[in-house]
Design an enzyme around this catalytic site. Structure first.
Site, PDB file in Angstrom:
ATOM      1  N   ARG A 150      -4.550-135.590 -79.544  1.00  0.00           N
ATOM      2  CA  ARG A 150      -3.488-134.745 -79.027  1.00  0.00           C
ATOM      3  C   ARG A 150      -2.216-135.031 -79.820  1.00  0.00           C
ATOM      4  NH1 ARG A 150      -3.528-136.713 -74.149  1.00  0.00           N
ATOM      5  NH2 ARG A 150      -1.566-137.816 -74.354  1.00  0.00           N
ATOM      6  N   TYR A 195      -8.875-129.763 -81.578  1.00  0.00           N
ATOM      7  CA  TYR A 195      -9.269-130.983 -80.880  1.00  0.00           C
ATOM      8  C   TYR A 195      -8.717-131.068 -79.454  1.00  0.00           C
ATOM      9  CZ  TYR A 195     -10.774-135.775 -80.303  1.00  0.00           C
ATOM     10  OH  TYR A 195     -11.418-136.903 -79.860  1.00  0.00           O
ATOM     11  N   LYS A 231      -4.431-130.451 -70.288  1.00  0.00           N
ATOM     12  CA  LYS A 231      -3.050-130.913 -70.102  1.00  0.00           C
ATOM     13  C   LYS A 231      -2.052-129.752 -70.160  1.00  0.00           C
ATOM     14  CE  LYS A 231      -4.609-135.194 -70.419  1.00  0.00           C
ATOM     15  NZ  LYS A 231      -4.904-136.010 -69.251  1.00  0.00           N
ATOM     16  N   HIS A 247      -0.972-136.274 -63.013  1.00  0.00           N
ATOM     17  CA  HIS A 247      -1.929-136.975 -63.871  1.00  0.00           C
ATOM     18  C   HIS A 247      -2.567-138.096 -63.042  1.00  0.00           C
ATOM     19  CE1 HIS A 247      -2.612-139.401 -67.822  1.00  0.00           C
ATOM     20  NE2 HIS A 247      -3.598-138.545 -67.630  1.00  0.00           N
ATOM     21  N   SER A 271      -2.067-144.396 -70.078  1.00  0.00           N
ATOM     22  CA  SER A 271      -3.280-144.547 -70.883  1.00  0.00           C
ATOM     23  C   SER A 271      -3.652-146.022 -71.007  1.00  0.00           C
ATOM     24  CB  SER A 271      -3.055-143.958 -72.277  1.00  0.00           C
ATOM     25  OG  SER A 271      -2.773-142.583 -72.191  1.00  0.00           O
ATOM     26  N   CYS A 306      -5.102-147.990 -68.947  1.00  0.00           N
ATOM     27  CA  CYS A 306      -4.886-148.816 -67.758  1.00  0.00           C
ATOM     28  C   CYS A 306      -5.995-148.657 -66.726  1.00  0.00           C
ATOM     29  CB  CYS A 306      -3.521-148.513 -67.139  1.00  0.00           C
ATOM     30  SG  CYS A 306      -2.133-149.057 -68.141  1.00  0.00           S
ATOM     31  N   ASP A 365      -8.854-137.518 -63.620  1.00  0.00           N
ATOM     32  CA  ASP A 365      -7.728-137.345 -64.544  1.00  0.00           C
ATOM     33  C   ASP A 365      -6.561-136.536 -63.982  1.00  0.00           C
ATOM     34  OD1 ASP A 365      -6.529-137.775 -67.105  1.00  0.00           O
ATOM     35  OD2 ASP A 365      -7.037-135.727 -67.669  1.00  0.00           O
ATOM     36  N   ARG A 402     -14.494-138.978 -78.017  1.00  0.00           N
ATOM     37  CA  ARG A 402     -14.584-138.499 -76.638  1.00  0.00           C
ATOM     38  C   ARG A 402     -15.996-138.101 -76.229  1.00  0.00           C
ATOM     39  NH1 ARG A 402      -9.624-138.417 -73.525  1.00  0.00           N
ATOM     40  NH2 ARG A 402      -8.016-138.959 -75.045  1.00  0.00           N
TER      41      ARG A 402
END
Length: 635
Positions: free
Chosen positions: A97, A246, A255, A275, A297, A299, A322, A417
């Site tokens: 991203r 991507y 997002k 989020h 991110s 975590c 997510d 991914r």
């Protein structure tokens, strides 16, 4: 080119018919679409100049047809070890991203970004004027689909027709994107019935590589990474993405729609687009509680959503890993849906120990992007060393190079991914597609905090919790000398995904606390505190259920298991189940060093002053001031 749809004066037949009269329609009946959809498609047919139109219906035969074309082209390789699983390698210049090329477009700059301190670079969103973005896009979008097919993808975020769900239509020249959108959203021909002439989010995506191709295509992956531009127009509910194929750059339901555009819709309509994971926790008595959790991110959000409990009697079920859309029902209960239909997870580090349920989720019907491939047709990435029986097996890396475990370099890109249907998760909740959503009892924030921050605490109030969320951060220790910290602020875990001014966003959260709304409790967790020798003080993974158990009991109103501290309610010693955990040091894990918390409060204040400035709601300052006073007085 991107003037408001409300200002568009041309009639549908004036825009569309001359072009579709000569433009081949490879699939679908254009005449069955609503007038607003026709106008939308017609406008971008004019601008993008595709060679043909393909109206998608989300069926399996459609997916099989597109998959076969991508295999023939060389974009997809079958992973023969599994059922209907596919590997894709992208151009190495198009792997993530691109936040620096992501913009929100509004007339008023400060509707989008806060008033940052002079000389400070803002990190809470990027603004561009309509005129400025018009100039940028006018050099990109015209003719961007020449020689390619425009795929028209009708999709729903959330169950089709649900009261919290929203509809989108994506135009794209990438059939790889079509396959991924089928997994990540609900693509179905019935969506046309739900759109009618009502509003919908308009999504335009192009790889930016019209034919004849001017830029060398690598790995059969057309793109234009030097000119990536991703623009969001909240007023028009429009997203326009150029240059990348991507992930979040091209799967615009994710997002772009589900957070940036949806957050502005939520502000206007009185709900939240966040989020956050959503999970159900059932204790040994059979009582179930739902919680939502927001972490930056790296975590452990996906791992928590699919947790395997280490203590008997608990059942964990995943609603989403997510994104959460949260809305109060008529009785004031905050309900949440997972607007997505699949998981789009980071592969490296995922294994049977860290997330066995994720591993089981993508054993079939999945797409893997930029991972390694074993000689026997399996996927491979860093963290899977113990999953491979033959340690000498040949592996082809994401860069299409020969490799073995132990060789220099990496088999998979760090941001590689897996994309798989959520329905395949072995612990997916039976109500994960309930249109009305599930009732949320607790909201949890967290970050990677090596020192000072206890394992868990409960905030004193909704307002205190919003302040805590606004100060979410993750820290990494600098170098071997441990002389400093690298602090990454990620307030509400929404830093890259804000659709409007973060100060206004905080005020929106605060304004929700009103009758008849029943507000969830707010907690903060920290799985990552380390001891003097640098070791983690908490085992994490399945043992995180012990913390969640305390949270569930607090939500049930048990006052006997907590003690008050300057930063919130802490577990009372002996009332957090730590049976069987070796070398557990309660005092070390729950200590509140005064110097740390004094510094942390000052640092958080400086962050808000620098990044949000005059847009910080007064109630946030009140809460921060009160906490600083408690720290100085009581620690």
């Amino acid at each position: 080119m991107f003037e408001s749809y409300q200002e568009e004066v041309l009639e549908v037949h004036e825009i569309v018919v001359p072009h579709l009269g000569t433009l081949p329609i490879l699939k679908g009946d254009f005449n069955l679409l609503g007038e607003k959809v026709k106008k939308f498609i017609g406008k971008y047919v004019q601008v993008c100049k595709p060679r043909a139109l393909y109206i998608c219906d989300g069926t399996q035969p459609e997916a099989d047809e597109v998959t076969q074309k991508l295999v023939e082209r060389g974009t997809l390789t079958q992973l023969t070890k599994y059922e209907n699983c596919w590997l894709c390698r992208t151009d190495p210049a198009d792997v993530a991203r691109v936040e620096s090329k992501t913009w929100i477009v509004t007339e008023d700059k400060y509707k989008t970004v806060p008033h940052v301190r002079e000389g400070v670079k803002g990190i809470l969103g990027q603004w561009q004027s309509p005129e400025g973005m018009e100039k940028e896009m006018s050099t990109r979008i015209p003719g961007c689909m020449a020689g390619r097919t425009m795929y028209v993808i009708p999709f729903s975020m959330g169950p089709i027709g649900g009261p919290i769900s929203k509809i989108g239509v994506q135009l794209t020249d990438s059939n790889y994107v079509l396959l991924c959108m089928r997994i990540m959203t609900r693509v179905h021909h019935k969506i046309w019935e739900h759109i009618g002439n009502d509003d919908f989010v308009r999504c335009v995506h192009s790889m930016g590589c019209p034919r004849p191709v001017q830029r060398k295509v690598t790995n059969h992956w057309p793109c234009n990474p030097e000119r990536i531009m991703i623009a969001h127009y909240p007023k028009d509910k429009l997203i326009c993405s150029y240059g990348s194929g991507y992930g979040g750059n091209s799967l615009l339901g994710k997002k772009c729609f589900a957070l940036r555009i949806a957050s502005t819709m939520a502000r206007d309509e009185g709900w939240l687009a966040e989020h956050m994971l959503i999970m159900g926790l059932t204790d040994k008595s059979g009582k179930e509680v739902f919680v939502a959790a927001a972490f930056p991110s790296a975590c452990g959000k996906t791992n928590l959503a699919m947790l395997t409990p280490s203590i008997p009697g608990y059942k964990v079920r995943c609603v989403g890993d997510d994104i959460a859309w949260l809305k109060f029902d008529s009785e004031g209960v905050l309900r949440a849906i997972n607007p997505e239909n699949g998981f789009f997870g980071v592969a490296p580090g995922t294994n049977a120990k860290t997330n066995s349920n994720a591993m089981k989720s993508f054993e079939k019907n999945s797409i893997f992007t930029n991972v390694g491939m074993t000689r026997d047709g399996g996927f491979y990435w860093e963290g899977m060393e113990d999953e491979v029986e033959d340690k000498n097996i040949g592996i082809t890396t994401w860069l299409n190079e020969k490799w073995h475990i132990g060789d220099p370099g990496k088999a998979a890109h760090p941001n590689s991914r897996f994309t798989c249907p959520a329905s395949q998760c072995p612990i997916i909740h039976p109500k994960w597609e309930a249109p009305e959503g599930v009732p949320i009892s607790a909201i949890i924030f967290g970050g990677r905090r090596p020192t000072g921050v206890p394992l868990v605490f409960e905030t004193f109030s909704w307002e205190h919790g919003v302040m805590v969320g606004s100060c979410v951060k993750s820290e990494t220790t600098a170098a071997a000398e441990h002389t400093g910290k690298n602090i990454m602020h990620d307030p509400m875990a929404m830093r890259p995904f804000m659709g409007y001014n973060f100060g206004h966003y905080l005020q929106h959260w605060l304004d929700l606390n009103k009758a008849p709304h029943k507000m969830p409790k707010i907690f903060h967790v920290n799985w990552f505190r380390v001891g003097e020798r640098g070791q983690f003080l908490w085992p994490g993974f399945g043992d995180n259920i012990r913390v969640l158990d305390w949270i569930v009991r607090r939500c049930a109103g048990d006052e006997s298991i907590a003690v008050r501290s300057p930063i919130g309610f802490l577990p009372k010693q002996g009332h957090l189940n730590v049976d069987g955990i070796e070398d557990f040091n309660w005092n070390e894990l729950f200590s509140l060093p005064k110097h740390y918390w004094s510094d942390d409060a000052r640092e958080s204040r400086r962050f808000l002053e620098d990044q949000v400035g005059q847009d910080v709601p007064q109630e946030i300052w009140n809460q921060l001031n009160a906490q600083q006073t408690r720290i100085e007085k009581d620690l």
